[in-house]
Design a protein around this motif. Sequence first.
Motif, mmCIF file in Angstrom:
data_model
loop_
_atom_site.group_PDB
_atom_site.id
_atom_site.type_symbol
_atom_site.label_atom_id
_atom_site.label_comp_id
_atom_site.label_asym_id
_atom_site.label_seq_id
_atom_site.Cartn_x
_atom_site.Cartn_y
_atom_site.Cartn_z
ATOM 1 N N ALA A 10 0.838 -1.211 0.000
ATOM 2 C CA ALA A 10 0.000 0.000 0.000
ATOM 3 C C ALA A 10 0.863 1.248 0.000
ATOM 4 C CB ALA A 10 -0.946 -0.002 1.204
ATOM 5 N N PHE A 11 1.881 1.227 -0.834
ATOM 6 C CA PHE A 11 2.883 2.292 -0.879
ATOM 7 C C PHE A 11 2.848 2.946 -2.248
ATOM 8 C CE2 PHE A 11 7.104 4.049 -1.512
ATOM 9 C CZ PHE A 11 7.405 4.622 -0.289
ATOM 10 N N GLY A 12 2.648 4.273 -2.290
ATOM 11 C CA GLY A 12 2.595 4.978 -3.571
ATOM 12 C C GLY A 12 1.483 4.440 -4.455
ATOM 13 N N PRO A 13 1.787 4.065 -5.703
ATOM 14 C CA PRO A 13 0.751 3.550 -6.596
ATOM 15 C C PRO A 13 0.420 2.076 -6.379
ATOM 16 C CG PRO A 13 2.836 3.632 -7.753
ATOM 17 C CD PRO A 13 3.077 4.242 -6.400
ATOM 18 N N TYR A 14 1.190 1.403 -5.503
ATOM 19 C CA TYR A 14 0.985 -0.031 -5.300
ATOM 20 C C TYR A 14 -0.072 -0.273 -4.229
ATOM 21 C CZ TYR A 14 5.406 -0.220 -7.839
ATOM 22 O OH TYR A 14 6.387 -0.057 -8.771
ATOM 23 N N ALA A 15 -1.222 -0.806 -4.647
ATOM 24 C CA ALA A 15 -2.335 -1.005 -3.719
ATOM 25 C C ALA A 15 -2.111 -2.199 -2.803
ATOM 26 C CB ALA A 15 -3.632 -1.193 -4.496
ATOM 27 N N ASN A 16 -1.409 -3.209 -3.312
ATOM 28 C CA ASN A 16 -1.179 -4.430 -2.539
ATOM 29 C C ASN A 16 0.299 -4.565 -2.209
ATOM 30 O OD1 ASN A 16 -3.979 -5.329 -2.779
ATOM 31 N ND2 ASN A 16 -3.490 -5.650 -4.938
ATOM 32 N N ASN A 28 26.738 -7.688 -8.226
ATOM 33 C CA ASN A 28 27.506 -6.509 -8.627
ATOM 34 C C ASN A 28 27.016 -5.233 -7.944
ATOM 35 O OD1 ASN A 28 29.217 -7.897 -10.356
ATOM 36 N ND2 ASN A 28 27.743 -7.813 -12.036
ATOM 37 N N GLY A 29 25.734 -5.188 -7.610
ATOM 38 C CA GLY A 29 25.197 -4.033 -6.889
ATOM 39 C C GLY A 29 24.878 -2.837 -7.754
ATOM 40 N N LEU A 30 24.920 -3.002 -9.095
ATOM 41 C CA LEU A 30 24.584 -1.903 -9.999
ATOM 42 C C LEU A 30 23.345 -2.312 -10.780
ATOM 43 C CD1 LEU A 30 25.399 0.852 -11.204
ATOM 44 C CD2 LEU A 30 26.733 -0.405 -12.911
ATOM 45 N N TYR A 31 22.266 -1.516 -10.680
ATOM 46 C CA TYR A 31 21.004 -1.883 -11.296
ATOM 47 C C TYR A 31 20.464 -0.728 -12.133
ATOM 48 C CZ TYR A 31 21.379 -5.093 -7.362
ATOM 49 O OH TYR A 31 21.847 -5.984 -6.436
ATOM 50 N N LEU A 32 19.862 -1.070 -13.264
ATOM 51 C CA LEU A 32 19.170 -0.090 -14.088
ATOM 52 C C LEU A 32 17.682 -0.372 -13.981
ATOM 53 C CD1 LEU A 32 18.982 2.133 -16.272
ATOM 54 C CD2 LEU A 32 19.221 0.304 -17.984
ATOM 55 N N VAL A 33 16.935 0.596 -13.487
ATOM 56 C CA VAL A 33 15.483 0.456 -13.364
ATOM 57 C C VAL A 33 14.860 1.204 -14.533
ATOM 58 C CG1 VAL A 33 13.467 0.890 -11.925
ATOM 59 C CG2 VAL A 33 15.655 0.320 -10.861
ATOM 60 N N SER A 34 14.229 0.470 -15.437
ATOM 61 C CA SER A 34 13.662 1.100 -16.627
ATOM 62 C C SER A 34 12.184 0.740 -16.761
ATOM 63 C CB SER A 34 14.418 0.646 -17.889
ATOM 64 O OG SER A 34 14.264 -0.746 -18.088
ATOM 65 N N GLY A 35 11.477 1.532 -17.548
ATOM 66 C CA GLY A 35 10.050 1.299 -17.760
ATOM 67 C C GLY A 35 9.390 2.538 -18.301
ATOM 68 N N THR A 36 8.153 2.411 -18.721
ATOM 69 C CA THR A 36 7.427 3.544 -19.283
ATOM 70 C C THR A 36 7.067 4.547 -18.189
ATOM 71 O OG1 THR A 36 5.328 2.379 -19.006
ATOM 72 C CG2 THR A 36 6.454 2.118 -21.123
ATOM 73 N N THR A 37 6.709 5.750 -18.603
ATOM 74 C CA THR A 37 6.288 6.784 -17.656
ATOM 75 C C THR A 37 5.087 6.297 -16.854
ATOM 76 O OG1 THR A 37 7.055 8.518 -19.150
ATOM 77 C CG2 THR A 37 5.481 9.163 -17.441
ATOM 78 N N GLY A 38 5.172 6.428 -15.561
ATOM 79 C CA GLY A 38 4.073 6.005 -14.696
ATOM 80 C C GLY A 38 4.128 4.551 -14.286
ATOM 81 N N ALA A 39 5.215 3.851 -14.656
ATOM 82 C CA ALA A 39 5.316 2.424 -14.340
ATOM 83 C C ALA A 39 5.658 2.174 -12.872
ATOM 84 C CB ALA A 39 6.360 1.763 -15.238
ATOM 85 N N GLY A 40 6.123 3.207 -12.168
ATOM 86 C CA GLY A 40 6.438 3.050 -10.749
ATOM 87 C C GLY A 40 7.920 2.994 -10.443
ATOM 88 N N LYS A 41 8.747 3.471 -11.386
ATOM 89 C CA LYS A 41 10.208 3.439 -11.172
ATOM 90 C C LYS A 41 10.612 4.290 -9.972
ATOM 91 C CE LYS A 41 11.132 5.049 -15.271
ATOM 92 N NZ LYS A 41 9.749 5.207 -15.769
ATOM 93 N N LYS A 61 7.653 15.451 -1.229
ATOM 94 C CA LYS A 61 6.676 14.525 -0.684
ATOM 95 C C LYS A 61 6.807 14.432 0.831
ATOM 96 C CE LYS A 61 6.884 11.730 -4.879
ATOM 97 N NZ LYS A 61 7.233 10.417 -5.450
ATOM 98 N N GLU A 62 5.666 14.220 1.491
ATOM 99 C CA GLU A 62 5.661 14.064 2.933
ATOM 100 C C GLU A 62 5.414 12.595 3.263
ATOM 101 O OE1 GLU A 62 6.374 16.379 5.054
ATOM 102 O OE2 GLU A 62 6.468 18.008 3.604
ATOM 103 N N THR A 63 6.032 12.122 4.332
ATOM 104 C CA THR A 63 5.904 10.708 4.663
ATOM 105 C C THR A 63 4.476 10.321 5.032
ATOM 106 O OG1 THR A 63 6.593 11.202 6.933
ATOM 107 C CG2 THR A 63 8.290 10.462 5.418
ATOM 108 N N ASN A 64 3.686 11.277 5.509
ATOM 109 C CA ASN A 64 2.308 10.937 5.854
ATOM 110 C C ASN A 64 1.391 10.931 4.624
ATOM 111 O OD1 ASN A 64 2.147 13.655 5.326
ATOM 112 N ND2 ASN A 64 1.240 14.223 7.283
ATOM 113 N N MET A 65 1.968 11.100 3.430
ATOM 114 C CA MET A 65 1.185 11.087 2.196
ATOM 115 C C MET A 65 1.593 9.921 1.290
ATOM 116 S SD MET A 65 1.225 15.182 1.330
ATOM 117 C CE MET A 65 0.254 14.982 -0.174
ATOM 118 N N ILE A 66 2.404 8.981 1.810
ATOM 119 C CA ILE A 66 2.892 7.914 0.951
ATOM 120 C C ILE A 66 1.948 6.722 0.894
ATOM 121 C CG2 ILE A 66 5.307 8.560 1.307
ATOM 122 C CD1 ILE A 66 5.601 6.308 3.245
ATOM 123 N N ARG A 67 0.946 6.669 1.740
ATOM 124 C CA ARG A 67 -0.003 5.552 1.685
ATOM 125 C C ARG A 67 -0.771 5.589 0.369
ATOM 126 N NH1 ARG A 67 -2.800 1.586 4.146
ATOM 127 N NH2 ARG A 67 -5.049 1.504 3.841
#
Length: 202
Positions: A10-16, A28-41, A61-67
């Motif tokens: 229940a964090f950001g756009p993720y309901a579950n 290696n510890g190096l990651y590329l996070v890719s995806g379309t706009t709005g995908a949740g990167k 952003k405020e922490t009380n608004m991340i739900r």
Amino acid sequence: MRPLQLKMSAFGPYANEESIDFERFGKNGLYLVSGTTGAGKTTIFDAIVYALFGSVSGDQKETNMIRSQYAKPTTKTFVELRFCVKDRIYTVYRSPEYERPKARGEGFTKQKAQTELYFEDHTLPLVKAGEVNAKIESILGMDRAQFKQIGMIAQNDFLKLLLAKTEERSKILQELFHTEAYARFQEKINLKANQIKSDHGK
């Protein structure tokens, strides 16, 4: 710091509850996070920074608004990050304060914030936000601002870096990692060296 597993509920756009197993991608510890706009990167970065430092990666952003606004009233909001530093494994759990339906009767009540840090060697966990924050900064050797500078590069800055010419790329890297002080120091050293050469030449 190498992330091993990230759970978001229940964090950001993720309901579950969503889980990312970083161990699948090697050590290696190096990651590329890719995806379309709005995908949740950005949310992934927000969750990591929130887990480590108690605040999300976006300063506005405020922490009380991340739900998540899409979550069911009974779904708990939390982030759990399992990570490795110098071959030691830690698990940090955070849940912000938010309103939830009362267990009995009508209306809402406040769900208290929770912060917990667990150690692989079964040392007693830390459960106070201030103690957890201080311990994680000690483990990582950096604070939130420094982690954002050297631990993550946002896509806009990365794109500028890819397309830039050599001179411009150096400038962008200097801005990204805030190395202006080192550049000024180098310039002073060069001036001093030139002065010494000039004096000896006389």
